[in-house]
Design a protein around this motif. Structure first.
Motif, PDB file in Angstrom:
ATOM      1  N   HIS A   1     -19.829  46.245 -37.934  1.00  0.00           N
ATOM      2  CA  HIS A   1     -19.678  45.130 -36.794  1.00  0.00           C
ATOM      3  C   HIS A   1     -18.836  45.898 -35.742  1.00  0.00           C
ATOM      4  CE1 HIS A   1     -17.546  41.894 -34.813  1.00  0.00           C
ATOM      5  NE2 HIS A   1     -18.716  41.630 -34.291  1.00  0.00           N
ATOM      6  N   ASP A   2     -19.027  45.746 -34.382  1.00  0.00           N
ATOM      7  CA  ASP A   2     -17.932  46.175 -33.294  1.00  0.00           C
ATOM      8  C   ASP A   2     -18.422  45.481 -32.037  1.00  0.00           C
ATOM      9  OD1 ASP A   2     -15.743  48.204 -32.732  1.00  0.00           O
ATOM     10  OD2 ASP A   2     -17.123  48.605 -31.150  1.00  0.00           O
ATOM     11  N   LEU A   3     -17.538  44.966 -31.468  1.00  0.00           N
ATOM     12  CA  LEU A   3     -17.838  44.358 -30.148  1.00  0.00           C
ATOM     13  C   LEU A   3     -18.601  45.264 -29.163  1.00  0.00           C
ATOM     14  CD1 LEU A   3     -14.402  42.616 -29.522  1.00  0.00           C
ATOM     15  CD2 LEU A   3     -16.337  41.834 -30.597  1.00  0.00           C
ATOM     16  N   SER A   4     -18.231  46.683 -29.064  1.00  0.00           N
ATOM     17  CA  SER A   4     -19.002  47.708 -28.377  1.00  0.00           C
ATOM     18  C   SER A   4     -20.386  47.632 -28.574  1.00  0.00           C
ATOM     19  CB  SER A   4     -18.340  49.123 -28.601  1.00  0.00           C
ATOM     20  OG  SER A   4     -18.574  49.546 -29.736  1.00  0.00           O
ATOM     21  N   LEU A   5     -21.003  47.146 -29.672  1.00  0.00           N
ATOM     22  CA  LEU A   5     -22.315  47.079 -29.933  1.00  0.00           C
ATOM     23  C   LEU A   5     -22.924  45.867 -28.903  1.00  0.00           C
ATOM     24  CD1 LEU A   5     -22.773  47.744 -33.534  1.00  0.00           C
ATOM     25  CD2 LEU A   5     -23.280  49.282 -31.688  1.00  0.00           C
ATOM     26  N   ASP A   6     -21.988  44.899 -28.843  1.00  0.00           N
ATOM     27  CA  ASP A   6     -22.727  43.820 -28.145  1.00  0.00           C
ATOM     28  C   ASP A   6     -22.691  44.171 -26.551  1.00  0.00           C
ATOM     29  OD1 ASP A   6     -22.864  42.119 -30.259  1.00  0.00           O
ATOM     30  OD2 ASP A   6     -20.765  41.377 -29.895  1.00  0.00           O
ATOM     31  N   LEU A   7     -21.804  44.684 -26.163  1.00  0.00           N
ATOM     32  CA  LEU A   7     -21.756  45.333 -24.845  1.00  0.00           C
ATOM     33  C   LEU A   7     -22.999  46.505 -24.638  1.00  0.00           C
ATOM     34  CD1 LEU A   7     -18.056  45.911 -23.750  1.00  0.00           C
ATOM     35  CD2 LEU A   7     -19.516  44.377 -22.629  1.00  0.00           C
ATOM     36  N   LEU A   8     -23.121  47.343 -25.522  1.00  0.00           N
ATOM     37  CA  LEU A   8     -24.174  48.276 -25.476  1.00  0.00           C
ATOM     38  C   LEU A   8     -25.625  47.654 -25.240  1.00  0.00           C
ATOM     39  CD1 LEU A   8     -24.652  51.352 -25.793  1.00  0.00           C
ATOM     40  CD2 LEU A   8     -24.896  50.829 -28.071  1.00  0.00           C
ATOM     41  N   ALA A   9     -25.631  46.465 -25.968  1.00  0.00           N
ATOM     42  CA  ALA A   9     -26.995  45.710 -26.068  1.00  0.00           C
ATOM     43  C   ALA A   9     -27.093  45.072 -24.903  1.00  0.00           C
ATOM     44  CB  ALA A   9     -26.857  44.578 -26.953  1.00  0.00           C
ATOM     45  N   GLN A  10     -26.012  44.393 -24.045  1.00  0.00           N
ATOM     46  CA  GLN A  10     -26.094  44.122 -22.847  1.00  0.00           C
ATOM     47  C   GLN A  10     -26.388  45.078 -21.907  1.00  0.00           C
ATOM     48  OE1 GLN A  10     -25.983  41.072 -21.645  1.00  0.00           O
ATOM     49  NE2 GLN A  10     -25.812  41.344 -19.551  1.00  0.00           N
TER      50      GLN A  10
ATOM     51  N   LEU B   1     -19.015  56.634 -30.453  1.00  0.00           N
ATOM     52  CA  LEU B   1     -19.195  55.385 -29.518  1.00  0.00           C
ATOM     53  C   LEU B   1     -17.780  55.136 -28.845  1.00  0.00           C
ATOM     54  CD1 LEU B   1     -20.886  53.331 -28.155  1.00  0.00           C
ATOM     55  CD2 LEU B   1     -20.646  51.731 -30.175  1.00  0.00           C
ATOM     56  N   VAL B   2     -16.792  54.998 -29.753  1.00  0.00           N
ATOM     57  CA  VAL B   2     -15.497  54.527 -29.139  1.00  0.00           C
ATOM     58  C   VAL B   2     -14.320  55.008 -30.284  1.00  0.00           C
ATOM     59  CG1 VAL B   2     -16.104  52.509 -27.894  1.00  0.00           C
ATOM     60  CG2 VAL B   2     -15.524  52.241 -30.433  1.00  0.00           C
ATOM     61  N   ARG B   3     -13.090  54.974 -29.676  1.00  0.00           N
ATOM     62  CA  ARG B   3     -11.902  54.981 -30.384  1.00  0.00           C
ATOM     63  C   ARG B   3     -11.406  53.636 -30.389  1.00  0.00           C
ATOM     64  NH1 ARG B   3      -6.754  56.805 -28.903  1.00  0.00           N
ATOM     65  NH2 ARG B   3      -5.456  57.828 -31.075  1.00  0.00           N
ATOM     66  N   ARG B   4     -11.152  53.110 -31.269  1.00  0.00           N
ATOM     67  CA  ARG B   4     -10.473  51.824 -31.553  1.00  0.00           C
ATOM     68  C   ARG B   4      -9.262  51.509 -32.215  1.00  0.00           C
ATOM     69  NH1 ARG B   4     -15.084  48.268 -34.924  1.00  0.00           N
ATOM     70  NH2 ARG B   4     -14.385  49.004 -37.080  1.00  0.00           N
TER      71      ARG B   4
ATOM     72  N   ARG C   1     -20.276  52.684 -15.513  1.00  0.00           N
ATOM     73  CA  ARG C   1     -20.192  51.493 -15.672  1.00  0.00           C
ATOM     74  C   ARG C   1     -20.057  50.915 -16.988  1.00  0.00           C
ATOM     75  NH1 ARG C   1     -24.028  47.582 -15.699  1.00  0.00           N
ATOM     76  NH2 ARG C   1     -23.389  45.207 -15.142  1.00  0.00           N
ATOM     77  N   PHE C   2     -20.750  51.555 -18.009  1.00  0.00           N
ATOM     78  CA  PHE C   2     -20.650  51.037 -19.447  1.00  0.00           C
ATOM     79  C   PHE C   2     -19.428  51.549 -19.755  1.00  0.00           C
ATOM     80  CE2 PHE C   2     -21.206  52.027 -23.945  1.00  0.00           C
ATOM     81  CZ  PHE C   2     -21.316  50.948 -24.493  1.00  0.00           C
ATOM     82  N   ARG C   3     -18.788  52.828 -19.480  1.00  0.00           N
ATOM     83  CA  ARG C   3     -17.514  53.206 -20.202  1.00  0.00           C
ATOM     84  C   ARG C   3     -16.397  52.354 -19.448  1.00  0.00           C
ATOM     85  NH1 ARG C   3     -16.547  58.756 -21.431  1.00  0.00           N
ATOM     86  NH2 ARG C   3     -18.188  59.869 -22.057  1.00  0.00           N
ATOM     87  N   GLN C   4     -16.585  51.774 -18.379  1.00  0.00           N
ATOM     88  CA  GLN C   4     -15.420  51.121 -17.688  1.00  0.00           C
ATOM     89  C   GLN C   4     -15.245  49.592 -18.484  1.00  0.00           C
ATOM     90  OE1 GLN C   4     -16.445  50.857 -13.552  1.00  0.00           O
ATOM     91  NE2 GLN C   4     -16.142  52.978 -13.353  1.00  0.00           N
TER      92      GLN C   4
ATOM     93  N   LEU D   1     -12.000  46.367 -22.929  1.00  0.00           N
ATOM     94  CA  LEU D   1     -11.758  45.592 -24.070  1.00  0.00           C
ATOM     95  C   LEU D   1     -10.268  46.240 -24.574  1.00  0.00           C
ATOM     96  CD1 LEU D   1     -15.231  46.140 -25.840  1.00  0.00           C
ATOM     97  CD2 LEU D   1     -14.166  44.182 -24.931  1.00  0.00           C
ATOM     98  N   PRO D   2      -9.409  45.244 -24.910  1.00  0.00           N
ATOM     99  CA  PRO D   2      -8.241  45.652 -25.490  1.00  0.00           C
ATOM    100  C   PRO D   2      -8.280  46.486 -26.774  1.00  0.00           C
ATOM    101  CG  PRO D   2      -8.303  43.267 -25.018  1.00  0.00           C
ATOM    102  CD  PRO D   2      -9.645  43.835 -24.952  1.00  0.00           C
ATOM    103  N   GLY D   3      -7.495  47.498 -26.700  1.00  0.00           N
ATOM    104  CA  GLY D   3      -7.476  48.234 -28.061  1.00  0.00           C
ATOM    105  C   GLY D   3      -8.741  49.285 -28.134  1.00  0.00           C
ATOM    106  N   TYR D   4      -9.244  49.666 -26.952  1.00  0.00           N
ATOM    107  CA  TYR D   4     -10.574  50.407 -26.976  1.00  0.00           C
ATOM    108  C   TYR D   4     -10.226  51.727 -25.962  1.00  0.00           C
ATOM    109  CZ  TYR D   4     -13.778  47.508 -29.789  1.00  0.00           C
ATOM    110  OH  TYR D   4     -14.169  46.924 -30.634  1.00  0.00           O
TER     111      TYR D   4
END
Length: 561
Positions: A330-339, A403-406, A536-539, A544-547
């Motif tokens: 699970h990661d919050l970035s996946l929700d943003l990716l879906a959006q 995808l990210v460093r967190r 825009r997705f990168r921004q 997100l805090p800690g990303y």
């Protein structure tokens, strides 16, 4: 015959062409004309006594034209059934209200009303009624006066303050209390007898006691309300489109009840897979995320991974073909990716199931998903993900795309009242910990650091208490169930909690090389991979805090040895 005007040339008296019919003496027909061409015979469309629309026909826009065309300005139709929805419960507060401890926002009536409207009825949402038998009886009696169906939400179980069954008995007849369906077990079916009054004939009004849990309430609407409205409207019983799929994991189900299992569906390779979602009766988001329902028969003990199942779809079948299935961490970035995927590439969807990093790799091995989110740290090499790929996917060529460093750390209460400074404090007897499930990358990270610190799992109070997402860990801390838990900074900040940093880690998407190569040629994953290079997705990720989105889109190579 009728000659089309574009096939006619106007001529003057000398036979010269004219640009209009003004002053024309002759016409010249420039195309052959057959007898009766373009002549519409009387009765070609409709004739007196001919049936135009049969009874119980659901009117479409073209039907209105046919009605008007045959000379009618009105037509006899069935009245929309009127449905009253009565929410009950001392704990309920209206939507838009900030709930206090012990209170719950009432939204079941909103869901039920929208269902009734979609199914052709007229819904009336009544005010919230407290847990008082006399008040509920009065509300039901008043609603029955001018409605065809009354839905009483909550109060259908067997608790001391569950009054719906007693109210139905006092006003009419209780037919059923409890059905062999999960979720939705405590459904009530009954009728209210209304005497003749003020010129109205005596009549019987059906009443349905709808369970209070959101998923149960919505499914009760589908199972009982929708067929009843269809019958009143003269329509056939509703049928969802279906398709055959393979269930992705074992599901245990209690015998004696037919279970409505919510699933996410997608085509992976040459087969359709159905991934089970959360099964709790109170989890409304499981229905939001569900692509369909799998019915587990009443006298079955469940399903085994790989079993063929029939999925009753909430989406159109072609949507399944454009669904990217992700199973793993699970990661919050996946929700943003879906959006962002939905915004940038309408029609494409990212469907995620949280199974932990190891669970995602196993799902890839079984051919159950297109990609898996993973952040597994190898204790021996200090390398992320590749050692586990070698171990669990030895015969499956894959590509790792970052995808990210967190940032991971200990989520603690505001102000950090226990003054927790690091993982070493987990050995303190006064610190209650909440863990992630086995197979989660966060659990692997914890075990790695505990071993380095010489702390045995038995020394950690709450080590065996598990949650399956970072936000669930944060909720456990926020509610006081635990004092701390390992998770990402963004989850802590989302709930106003404090955070003790532990480590930064890499979160990769593990993609079978076949799907990756297809994406480079414009295949299913192409829009998703393109997003990794979208500013825009990168921004959005950077906010997100800690990303840290800096390594996004990189393909870390396997280290030698």
């Amino acid at each position: 015959a009728v000659v089309m005007i574009e096939h006619v040339q106007h001529l003057d008296a000398q036979g010269e062409p004219l640009t209009s019919d003004e002053g024309a003496a002759f016409i010249e027909i420039r195309a052959a004309a057959a007898p009766w061409q373009h002549v519409r015979p009387v009765g070609e469309d409709m004739v007196v006594t001919e049936l135009v629309l049969p009874a119980n026909h659901c009117l479409r826009p073209v039907d209105l034209g046919a009605i008007a065309g045959c000379g009618h300005t009105t037509v006899l139709v069935r009245r929309k059934p009127r449905v009253a929805i009565i929410p009950t419960g001392n704990e309920l507060v209206p939507a838009g209200t900030t709930p206090q401890p012990g209170q719950v926002i009432e939204y079941n009536s909103l869901v039920l009303a929208a269902q009734v409207t979609a199914w052709g009825g007229e819904a009336t949402r009544r005010p919230i009624v407290p847990d008082d038998e006399a008040a509920i009886r009065q509300a039901v009696l008043e609603a029955a006066q001018d409605h065809d169906l009354v839905l009483v939400n909550a109060g259908s179980s067997a608790g001391s303050r569950d009054y719906t069954a007693r109210v139905v008995v006092s006003l009419g007849q209780l037919l059923v209390h409890g059905i062999a369906v999960r979720p939705g077990h405590p459904v009530i079916l009954g009728t209210i007898a209304l005497p003749e009054a003020e010129g109205r004939p005596a009549r019987t009004v059906p009443v349905i006691g709808v369970p209070g849990y959101p998923a149960s309430a919505a499914l009760t609407g589908e199972i009982f309300v929708q067929p009843l409205l269809a019958r009143w409207l003269g329509q056939p019983p509703p049928r969802k489109p279906t398709l055959q799929a393979t269930i992705t994991r074992k599901v245990l189900s209690p015998m004696g009840d037919e279970e409505y299992l919510r699933v996410a569906v997608g085509r992976v390779g040459d087969r359709v897979v159905a991934a089970p979602l959360a099964r709790g009766a109170g989890v409304i988001t499981s229905l939001v995320r569900a692509d369909g329902i799998v019915r587990i028969p009443r006298f079955s003990e469940g399903l085994n991974a790989g079993d063929p199942v029939t999925v009753e779809l909430y989406v159109q079948p072609d949507a399944v073909e454009r669904t990217i299935v992700a199973i793993g961490s699970h990661d919050l970035s996946l929700d943003l990716l879906a959006q962002h995927l939905a915004e940038r590439s309408p029609g494409f969807r990212l469907s995620s199931a949280n199974a932990g990093s190891l669970g995602g790799l196993i799902a890839l091995r079984r051919g159950e998903c297109h990609l898996a989110g993973s952040h597994l740290l190898d204790p021996e090499s200090g390398e992320y993900n590749w050692p586990y790929v070698r171990r669990y996917l030895p015969d499956l060529p894959v590509v790792l795309v970052t995808l990210v460093r967190r940032e991971q750390g200990l989520i603690v209460a505001p102000g950090n009242p226990l003054e927790i400074t690091g993982l070493a404090d987990l050995a303190r007897p006064d610190v209650r910990f909440v863990n992630r499930q086995r197979g989660a990358g966060t659990r692997v990270l914890l075990d790695y650091h505990l071993e380095r610190l010489g702390i045995a799992p038995e020394q950690v109070r709450g080590y065996r208490r598990e949650e399956i997402t970072h936000l669930a860990v944060a909720v456990a801390v926020a509610s006081g169930v635990a004092d701390c838990g390992l998770g990402i900074r963004a989850a802590a900040q989302a709930l106003g909690l404090d955070f003790v940093p532990v480590a930064w880690e890499r979160y990769d998407l593990v993609i079978p090389r076949t799907f990756y190569e297809e994406a480079r040629a414009g295949g299913l994953l192409a829009p998703l991979l393109e997003l990794l290079h979208d500013d825009r997705f990168r921004q959005a990720i950077a906010a997100l805090p800690g990303y840290d989105p800096t390594p996004m889109g990189e393909e870390p190579t396997e280290q030698a040895g």
